[in-house]
Write a protein that holds these residues in place. Structure first.
Motif, PDB file in Angstrom:
ATOM      1  N   LEU A 156      25.713 -55.551 -40.637  1.00  0.00           N
ATOM      2  CA  LEU A 156      25.313 -56.110 -39.349  1.00  0.00           C
ATOM      3  C   LEU A 156      25.982 -55.253 -38.294  1.00  0.00           C
ATOM      4  O   LEU A 156      27.167 -54.937 -38.408  1.00  0.00           O
ATOM      5  CB  LEU A 156      25.816 -57.543 -39.222  1.00  0.00           C
ATOM      6  CG  LEU A 156      25.079 -58.627 -39.986  1.00  0.00           C
ATOM      7  CD1 LEU A 156      25.808 -59.942 -39.818  1.00  0.00           C
ATOM      8  CD2 LEU A 156      23.660 -58.752 -39.485  1.00  0.00           C
ATOM      9  N   GLU A 157      25.239 -54.867 -37.271  1.00  0.00           N
ATOM     10  CA  GLU A 157      25.828 -53.960 -36.296  1.00  0.00           C
ATOM     11  C   GLU A 157      25.786 -54.544 -34.899  1.00  0.00           C
ATOM     12  O   GLU A 157      24.756 -55.018 -34.442  1.00  0.00           O
ATOM     13  CB  GLU A 157      25.083 -52.617 -36.311  1.00  0.00           C
ATOM     14  CG  GLU A 157      25.505 -51.740 -37.471  1.00  0.00           C
ATOM     15  CD  GLU A 157      24.451 -50.684 -37.755  1.00  0.00           C
ATOM     16  OE1 GLU A 157      23.833 -50.198 -36.793  1.00  0.00           O
ATOM     17  OE2 GLU A 157      24.246 -50.372 -38.939  1.00  0.00           O
ATOM     18  N   ASN A 158      26.919 -54.481 -34.252  1.00  0.00           N
ATOM     19  CA  ASN A 158      27.006 -54.757 -32.835  1.00  0.00           C
ATOM     20  C   ASN A 158      26.333 -56.079 -32.446  1.00  0.00           C
ATOM     21  O   ASN A 158      25.479 -56.114 -31.578  1.00  0.00           O
ATOM     22  CB  ASN A 158      26.349 -53.598 -32.079  1.00  0.00           C
ATOM     23  CG  ASN A 158      26.986 -53.435 -30.717  1.00  0.00           C
ATOM     24  OD1 ASN A 158      28.037 -54.018 -30.458  1.00  0.00           O
ATOM     25  ND2 ASN A 158      26.348 -52.665 -29.858  1.00  0.00           N
ATOM     26  N   ILE A 159      26.732 -57.135 -33.127  1.00  0.00           N
ATOM     27  CA  ILE A 159      26.132 -58.439 -32.871  1.00  0.00           C
ATOM     28  C   ILE A 159      26.861 -59.150 -31.735  1.00  0.00           C
ATOM     29  O   ILE A 159      28.084 -59.299 -31.782  1.00  0.00           O
ATOM     30  CB  ILE A 159      26.236 -59.326 -34.128  1.00  0.00           C
ATOM     31  CG1 ILE A 159      25.531 -58.697 -35.321  1.00  0.00           C
ATOM     32  CG2 ILE A 159      25.733 -60.719 -33.847  1.00  0.00           C
ATOM     33  CD1 ILE A 159      24.050 -58.811 -35.290  1.00  0.00           C
ATOM     34  N   SER A 160      26.114 -59.584 -30.750  1.00  0.00           N
ATOM     35  CA  SER A 160      26.704 -60.408 -29.695  1.00  0.00           C
ATOM     36  C   SER A 160      25.872 -61.664 -29.544  1.00  0.00           C
ATOM     37  O   SER A 160      24.650 -61.585 -29.466  1.00  0.00           O
ATOM     38  CB  SER A 160      26.734 -59.654 -28.364  1.00  0.00           C
ATOM     39  OG  SER A 160      27.594 -58.553 -28.459  1.00  0.00           O
TER      40      SER A 160
END
Ligand SMILES: Nc1ncnc2c1ncn2[C@@H]1O[C@H](COP(=O)(O)OP(=O)(O)OP(=O)(O)O)[C@@H](O)[C@H]1O
Ligand SMILES: [Mg+2]
Lengths: 257, 277
Positions: free
Chosen positions: B23-27
């Motif tokens: 999972l990348e760069n989850i906000s």
């Protein structure tokens, strides 16, 4: 037969205090194991069977089926025990094998059969009327090591998970002709076993996640169901066991005389 | 900055040990009372994201803010987080670990060190809410899949957490059980719980959600209100999601894109049709 434990959820005795059932079963097993008389052991077997069928309302067929499991072991071993080397007072002789059944050894093996049956029936009384979780709760109260009890209760759940898995894998292999030839059967069985290992590893990891997410702190604490003691049942247990002890003493005295 | 986030994920990245998926760069922000639906294809990383939300998985990068405080993943903090955020797993088979329903449901509340009678109340109330009180003494392995699912709901309900997360609650259930689950969701939201759901049921997502999160290959592509998401045809195409039936009909009727008038559910759509006739 593998879903044996379901009967304890349908019996008439499911709301009886588990401790009563436990004391009745284990107490009577201890007393009955001192029996030295066929009559006494047979009476115990007979009454407990009646209790299971008419009091606990376990179906007769179910009970007979469950009895058949230990009988597979009991009957052959009792037959073997009945034989001894040839003596004068033999009933049946097999001269070419130098074996015979004497009156005494016959009585002995029948006695052994009924004694085992009496104890088995008492054990079945507990198993068929009390769920495993409840039995484990009793062990907790008796201060058995927590670790053992937790392992037992997890095993109880996991047996069925693994059984389900194995069953599903088997069906899926079988439906694709995985067991068509002998060679394929060995191969499929190999896959099944290795798969089962990796699945059990993976599932245990996942289940641990589910425990963690519910604030698991290293100990299994459950709310335990409340049961009421019944004076009637306690009286019954006491009377049953007193009669058993009396029977034991009388039969012993008679043997001595 | 908004201060009423219960949980906020800030630029979180997570990778499984085998490095096959990340999972990348989850906000993501979760506010009190929100109903968030996460949509995405199989394998997009929805379940992984949910496991991050209650601290089962620990992100390699980024921060998880819990009531605006950075979580350090100490035992004490995790306990507080999990008390607040409860997760119903996708597969009931791996959530249920006890042999009896009653024990399973009581396990969570017992871990909160509540008085016994409070636990008992909670267990019985949640069994009653899901209408499975009659199953309480049954051994788990004799239950059907749907019944196991209900047991999972009950065991999470008994935790009375602020946020309840559901991983595909309606998957492989029959219509009666789906209705039961949907009613249960409504019940939770009228009780002011915050709900996070993953699902493949677009129509449900549209009428239930207050916020929709689209996720693809481990990245959040878009977050927004259902209207914003479902009128954005490009995005829908990109993530292979159909438009909710209600909206499709509405668009045909209107031949326009009056987003704010879009009906939320069947009843509203019927009203619009009646006015047109
Ligand atoms: N424990 C794990 N170890 C390694 N990789 C994993 C693990 N669990 C999941 N994955 C991988 O991570 C990716 C995302 O999985 P995830 O379960 O989050 O998907 P999902 O969006 O929930 O899909 P679905 O809709 O099918 O449930 C998948 O490619 C999967 O193979
Ligand atoms: Mg998933």
């Amino acid at each position: 037969m593998i879903y044996f434990d379901k009967y304890s959820y349908f019996t008439k005795l499911k709301n009886t205090h588990p401790a009563e059932k436990f004391v009745f079963s284990v107490g009577s097993i201890i007393i009955a194991s001192f029996s030295k008389s066929i009559v006494l052991s047979f009476c115990v077997f007979f009454t407990v069977s009646l209790l299971i069928v008419f009091f606990a309302k376990i179906k007769l067929t179910v009970y007979l089926k469950s009895l058949s499991v230990p009988l597979y072991f009991l009957v052959p071993s009792c037959i073997v025990l009945a034989f001894s080397s040839i003596k004068e007072h033999s009933i049946i002789m097999l001269p070419f094998l130098n074996l015979a059944i004497s009156h005494k050894s016959l009585i002995n093996s029948i006695f052994l059969l009924f004694k085992s049956l009496s104890i088995v029936s008492l054990l079945y009384f507990l198993i068929l009327t009390t769920s495993l979780t409840e039995i484990l709760n009793i062990f907790t109260k008796l201060k058995f090591p927590k670790l053992l009890i937790e392992i037992a209760s997890l095993t109880y759940r996991f047996i069925f998970i693994l059984l389900d898995c194995a069953n599903n894998i088997y069906i899926s292999q079988n439906s694709r002709c995985g067991y068509g030839t002998i060679k394929n059967s060995f191969k499929s069985l190999g896959y099944l076993i290795t798969n089962l290992f990796s699945i059990s590893l993976q599932k245990s990891n996942l289940i641990y996640n589910s425990l963690e997410s519910r604030c698991y702190n290293g100990e299994f604490n459950f709310l335990q169901k409340k049961y009421l003691f019944s004076l009637k049942n306690i009286l019954f247990i006491v009377i049953f066991d007193v009669i058993l002890i009396l029977g034991l003493i009388i039969s012993r005295l008679k043997n001595i005389l | 900055m908004n201060c009423n986030n219960i949980i906020e994920l800030k630029n979180i990245s997570f990778q499984y040990p085998d490095e096959a998926f990340s999972l990348e760069n989850i906000s993501l922000q979760i506010k009190k009372g929100e109903k968030i639906v996460i949509l995405g294809e199989n394998g997009a990383g929805k379940s992984t994201l949910l496991l991050l939300l209650n601290g089962i998985l620990k992100p390699q990068h980024g921060d998880l803010l819990f009531y605006d405080k950075k979580l350090n993943f100490s035992q004490k903090e995790l306990f507080q987080l999990r008390k607040t955020v409860q997760l119903v797993f996708q597969d009931p088979e791996i959530q249920i670990f006890s042999g009896s329903v009653y024990e399973e449901v009581s396990f969570g509340p017992m871990n909160l060190s509540l008085p016994l009678d409070v636990v008992k109340n909670r267990v019985e109330k949640s069994l009653q809410t899901l209408d499975i009180l009659h199953l309480k003494d049954k051994p788990v392995h004799l239950l059907s899949f749907g019944q196991k699912k209900l047991v999972c709901f009950a065991s999470i309900l008994a935790m009375q957490s602020e946020i309840v997360i559901f991983d595909e609650p309606t998957a492989s259930l029959d219509q009666r059980h789906i209705d039961l689950v949907l009613n249960f969701m409504e019940y939770l939201s009228t009780n002011e719980k915050t709900i996070v759901i993953t699902t493949h049921d677009i129509d449900f997502a549209y009428s239930f959600a207050t916020k929709i999160v689209l996720i693809k290959d481990g990245k959040i592509i878009k977050t927004g209100s259902p209207q914003e998401i479902f009128f954005d045809n490009d995005i829908l195409q990109k993530i292979n999601i159909k438009k909710p039936l209600i909206l499709e009909i509405f668009e045909k009727l209107n031949k326009g894109d009056i987003i704010n008038n879009a009906p939320k559910n069947k009843e509203e759509l019927f009203k619009i049709i009646e006015e047109l006739l």
